[in-house]
Design an enzyme around this catalytic site. Structure first.
Site, short mmCIF file in Angstrom:
data_model
loop_
_atom_site.label_atom_id
_atom_site.label_comp_id
_atom_site.label_asym_id
_atom_site.label_seq_id
_atom_site.Cartn_x
_atom_site.Cartn_y
_atom_site.Cartn_z
N GLU A 28 10.56 2.25 5.28
CA GLU A 28 11.94 2.71 5.31
C GLU A 28 12.71 2.06 4.16
O GLU A 28 12.30 1.05 3.61
CB GLU A 28 12.61 2.31 6.64
CG GLU A 28 11.95 2.92 7.86
CD GLU A 28 12.63 2.59 9.19
OE1 GLU A 28 12.75 3.49 10.01
OE2 GLU A 28 13.04 1.43 9.39
N ARG B 156 12.70 9.95 4.45
CA ARG B 156 14.12 9.57 4.48
C ARG B 156 14.48 8.41 3.55
O ARG B 156 13.64 7.83 2.90
CB ARG B 156 14.49 9.19 5.91
CG ARG B 156 13.72 8.04 6.52
CD ARG B 156 14.25 7.77 7.93
NE ARG B 156 13.53 6.70 8.60
CZ ARG B 156 12.45 6.87 9.35
NH1 ARG B 156 11.93 8.08 9.51
NH2 ARG B 156 11.86 5.84 9.91
N ASN C 51 24.04 -0.70 11.29
CA ASN C 51 22.72 -1.12 10.77
C ASN C 51 22.71 -1.01 9.25
O ASN C 51 23.63 -1.56 8.62
CB ASN C 51 21.53 -0.50 11.52
CG ASN C 51 21.42 0.99 11.57
OD1 ASN C 51 22.24 1.65 12.17
ND2 ASN C 51 20.39 1.54 10.96
N ASP C 52 21.73 -0.39 8.65
CA ASP C 52 21.49 -0.52 7.21
C ASP C 52 22.73 -0.40 6.31
O ASP C 52 23.55 0.49 6.52
CB ASP C 52 20.56 0.59 6.72
CG ASP C 52 19.40 0.87 7.63
OD1 ASP C 52 19.14 0.07 8.54
OD2 ASP C 52 18.74 1.90 7.42
N TRP D 77 28.96 -0.45 16.29
CA TRP D 77 27.60 -0.72 15.79
C TRP D 77 27.46 -0.55 14.28
O TRP D 77 28.00 0.39 13.70
CB TRP D 77 26.64 0.25 16.49
CG TRP D 77 25.29 0.32 15.84
CD1 TRP D 77 24.90 1.16 14.84
CD2 TRP D 77 24.15 -0.48 16.15
NE1 TRP D 77 23.58 0.92 14.50
CE2 TRP D 77 23.10 -0.08 15.29
CE3 TRP D 77 23.91 -1.52 17.08
CZ2 TRP D 77 21.83 -0.65 15.34
CZ3 TRP D 77 22.64 -2.08 17.12
CH2 TRP D 77 21.62 -1.65 16.26
N PHE E 232 21.82 9.69 8.14
CA PHE E 232 20.96 8.52 8.04
C PHE E 232 21.17 7.83 6.68
O PHE E 232 22.03 8.19 5.91
CB PHE E 232 19.49 8.93 8.25
CG PHE E 232 19.03 8.87 9.69
CD1 PHE E 232 19.94 8.80 10.75
CD2 PHE E 232 17.68 8.87 10.01
CE1 PHE E 232 19.52 8.73 12.08
CE2 PHE E 232 17.23 8.81 11.32
CZ PHE E 232 18.15 8.73 12.36
N SER E 233 20.31 6.86 6.39
CA SER E 233 20.52 6.02 5.21
C SER E 233 20.35 6.76 3.90
O SER E 233 19.66 7.78 3.82
CB SER E 233 19.58 4.82 5.25
OG SER E 233 20.03 3.93 6.24
C1 FRU Z 1 16.22 1.76 9.05
C2 FRU Z 1 16.50 3.15 9.58
C3 FRU Z 1 16.38 4.16 8.46
C4 FRU Z 1 17.22 5.31 8.95
C5 FRU Z 1 18.34 4.58 9.67
C6 FRU Z 1 18.87 5.28 10.87
O1 FRU Z 1 16.83 0.74 9.74
O2 FRU Z 1 15.62 3.45 10.63
O3 FRU Z 1 15.07 4.52 8.13
O4 FRU Z 1 17.71 6.10 7.91
O5 FRU Z 1 17.82 3.30 10.05
O6 FRU Z 1 20.01 4.63 11.36
#
Ligand code: FRU
Length: 483
Positions: free
Chosen positions: A200, A150, A22-23, A20, A79-80
Site C-alpha cells: 500500500e 490503489r 489514517n494515511d 478518525w 482512498f489514498s
Molecule cells: C492504507 C490504506 C490504503 C487505502 C486507505 C483506505 O492504510 O489501506 O491502502 O487507500 O488506507 O483508508
C-alpha cells in the site's frame, strides 16, 4: 490547534480536529503552504467511508484545519493518493496557469456484481486547495484485473517530460506514465523485499546522499500485515529509475525496514518543495492496522509522525535511508535542561523529575561495559516507557509493556528492537515524546523506532539507568516543546 487539553492529544504532532484519521494524502507545497490531506471519517472515530480531511501549514509545525477537501461521490469513497502542482497546465484545467491536481483512488462496490473496485481519479483546485472540482472524465485509470489497485503517487519526470505514477497493486507496484494526468500508459512492475502482506501507499523520489552531490532513487512501500514489528509497516528500496523501470541496488529479496516500531505507516513525501529548499520531507501515520480502531482516545483518533527530512547515507558500502525530525521543530522549544559528563551506575541512576511528556531530547552516551543502558520515559508511580540499548544483542529497543494503558488490544503491549551497531560504545539518540508517542532516532537518524504510548498525564519523570557496570552520559539536552 483546537482541543489541546483532551486526554492524550499531542502538543506538536498533527491530529484531526475531531474523528478518525489514517494515511497522509495529497502532500504538496504550493504558494508558501504545505498541504496535508488525510484519510478521514468525519462521522466517527473508526475507519469508515473515507473523505480527504485537510490542513495547511507555513512552517510544518503549526497547522490550520481547513474544511474537508474531497468527498465521496457516485464513483465511490476517497482512498489514498497524492497531489501535484500542474505548473505547465498539462491538464488544461487552469487556463495556462499553475494549479493543484489530486490523483486518488475511488473505491466502491460494483453496482451489479458487488465486487470491490478501485480506480484512479482526479480532482483539481484553482484556489490554493480551498475548493476542489471532480474531473468529469473520472475514473482515469481502471484495474486490468486486480482488485487491490490503489494509492497513486504521481510526480513529474523532468528528463522524460511526463508524469509518472507509482501504484500499489496487490504485492507489487506498477508504474504508469501520462502527458496530462488524464491518459495513462503502463510502463513496468516492481516487486521484491517482503511480500508477506498487501502493498500500500508507495512513494518514489530521487534522494541526496549525505555530504555529496549524488542522488539515488528511493522506492518506499508499505505492507500490511507482515512488517518487521508485526502488523503494518514500511520497507524501502534504493536504486535507479530510468523513466521506465526501477532497478534496485541490493538483492531485491532482503527487505530494508523504514522504522522498527509498530507505529509508522503510509509515509509519503511532499511534492514540489522548492529547489531552493531542496529537502525531501515526509511524515507517516502513527498507528498500526492491528489496533488503530481501538486506541484509547475519544472524540479524535490517531496522529501523524513528526515531519522528517530524508537522506541517504553510505554505511559499509550500501546506501541506507536516514530520517531526522525537521529543524522547524526547534522553534517550538520552551524550557531547556542540560546535563554534561554524568556517570551512571547501577547504584546511581540519573533522575530528572517532572520534565513532562512533550519533549525533544538529544543524548550522547558512552557505554562502559554495561550490557544494557536505557532511559525510563513518562515515568510515574506504576508506569514507564523504556528506550534503551542492549549491547550484547547490539539492539536499540523501545519497551512499552508498562507504559500505561496497554490492554485495549493484545497486539499493543511489548518490546520492539532494531539492529544497531554502537560506534565503539558511543551512542547518539534523539528522542521525541508527545503525550501519546515516542519517536527514537539513533546514530543521527540511521535507525528509527516509532511507538504509541498511553501513559497517565501525571507520569512526567525520567531516569537513566544501566543494568550493570556503567555508562557515561557525555551530554543530554531536554527541550520542552509546545506548538
Ligand atoms: C492504507 C490504506 C490504503 C487505502 C486507505 C483506505 O492504510 O489501506 O491502502 O487507500 O488506507 O483508508
Amino acid at each position: 490547534m483546537e482541543h489541546m487539553t483532551e486526554r492524550f492529544r499531542p502538543a506538536y504532532h498533527f491530529t484531526p480536529a475531531a474523528h478518525w484519521m489514517n494515511d497522509p494524502n495529497g502532500m504538496v507545497f504550493f504558494e508558501g503552504e504545505y498541504h496535508l490531506f488525510y484519510q478521514h471519517n468525519p462521522d466517527d472515530i473508526v475507519h469508515g467511508p473515507m473523505y480527504w480531511g485537510h490542513a495547511v501549514s507555513r512552517d510544518l509545525v503549526h497547522w490550520q484545519h481547513l474544511p474537508i477537501g474531497l468527498k465521496p461521490d457516485h464513483n465511490g469513497v476517497i482512498f489514498s493518493g497524492s497531489a501535484v502542482v500542474d505548473w505547465k497546465d498539462t491538464t488544461g484545467f487552469f487556463h495556462g496557469q499553475p494549479g493543484l491536481v489530486a490523483i486518488f483512488t475511488h473505491h466502491r462496490r460494483h453496482p451489479e456484481s458487488g465486487a470491490a473496485e478501485q480506480r484512479q481519479s482526479l480532482a483539481y483546485s484553482s484556489d490554493r486547495g480551498r475548493t476542489w472540482t471532480m474531473y468529469a472524465g473520472n475514473p482515469v485509470l481502471e484495474s486490468p484485473e486486480e482488485p487491490d489497485f490503489r494509492d497513486p503517487k504521481v510526480f513529474w519526470h523532468e528528463s522524460e517530460q511526463r508524469w509518472i505514477m507509482v501504484l500499489a497493486v496487490k504485492n507489487k507496484v506498477s508504474f504508469y506514465s501520462s502527458p496530462n494526468l488524464k491518459e495513462w500508459s503502463f510502463l513496468s512492475h516492481f516487486s521484491g523485499g517482503s511480500q508477506a502482506g498487501v502493498w500500500e501507499c508507495p512513494d518514489m523520489f530521487p534522494l541526496q546522499v549525505e555530504e555529496t552531490n549524488d542522488f539515488k532513487w528511493v522506492l518506499e512501500v508499505d505492507i500490511n500485515p507482515g512488517a518487521v514489528a508485526g502488523g503494518s509497516g514500511g520497507q524501502y528500496f534504493v536504486g535507479n529509475f530510468d523513466g521506465q523501470r526501477f532497478i534496485p541496488d541490493d538483492p531485491a529479496d532482503s527487505p530494508l525496514w523504514l522504522d522498527y516500531g509498530k507505529d509508522h505507516y503510509a509515509g509519503v513525501s511532499w511534492s514540489d518543495v522548492p529547489a531552493a529548499d531542496g529537502r525531501r520531507l515526509w511524515l507517516g501515520w502513527m498507528s498500526n492496522w492491528q489496533y488503530a480502531n481501538h486506541t484509547p482516545t475519544s472524540g479524535w483518533r490517531n496522529a501523524m509522525t513528526v515531519p522528517r527530512q530524508l537522506q541517504l547515507r553510505s554505511v559499509g558500502g550500501r546506501l541506507r535511508l536516514v530520517q531526522t525530525p525537521v529543524h522547524e521543530i526547534q522553534s517550538l522549544r520552551t524550557d531547556e535542561t542540560r546535563l554534561k559528563s554524568v556517570s551512571i551506575t547501577h547504584q546511581q541512576p540519573l533522575q530528572v523529575a517532572a520534565v513532562g511528556q512533550c519533549l525533544d531530547m538529544q543524548l550522547d552516551v558512552q557505554l562502559q561495559g554495561c550490557t544494557e543502558w536505557g532511559i525510563r520515559l513518562c515515568k510515574g508511580q506504576n508506569e514507564e516507557t523504556l528506550v534503551g540499548y542492549d549491547s550484547s544483542k547490539q539492539e536499540l529497543f523501545v519497551d512499552r509493556t508498562h507504559s500505561g494503558l496497554v490492554d485495549f488490544h493484545p497486539e499493543f503491549t511489548g518490546r520492539r528492537s532494531a539492529p544497531l551497531a554502537s560506534n565503539d560504545g558511543e551512542l547518539s539518540l534523539r528522542i521525541l515524546v508527545d503525550r501519546c508517542s515516542v519517536e527514537v532516532f539513533a546514530q543521527d537518524g540511521l535507525v528509527s523506532i516509532t511507538e504509541l504510548i498511553f501513559p497517565d498525564a501525571a507520569s512526567g519523570d525520567l531516569e537513566l539507568f544501566v543494568k550493570d557496570n556503567a555508562a557515561l552520559l557525555h551530554q543530554m539536552t531536554i527541550h520542552t516543546l509546545q506548538a
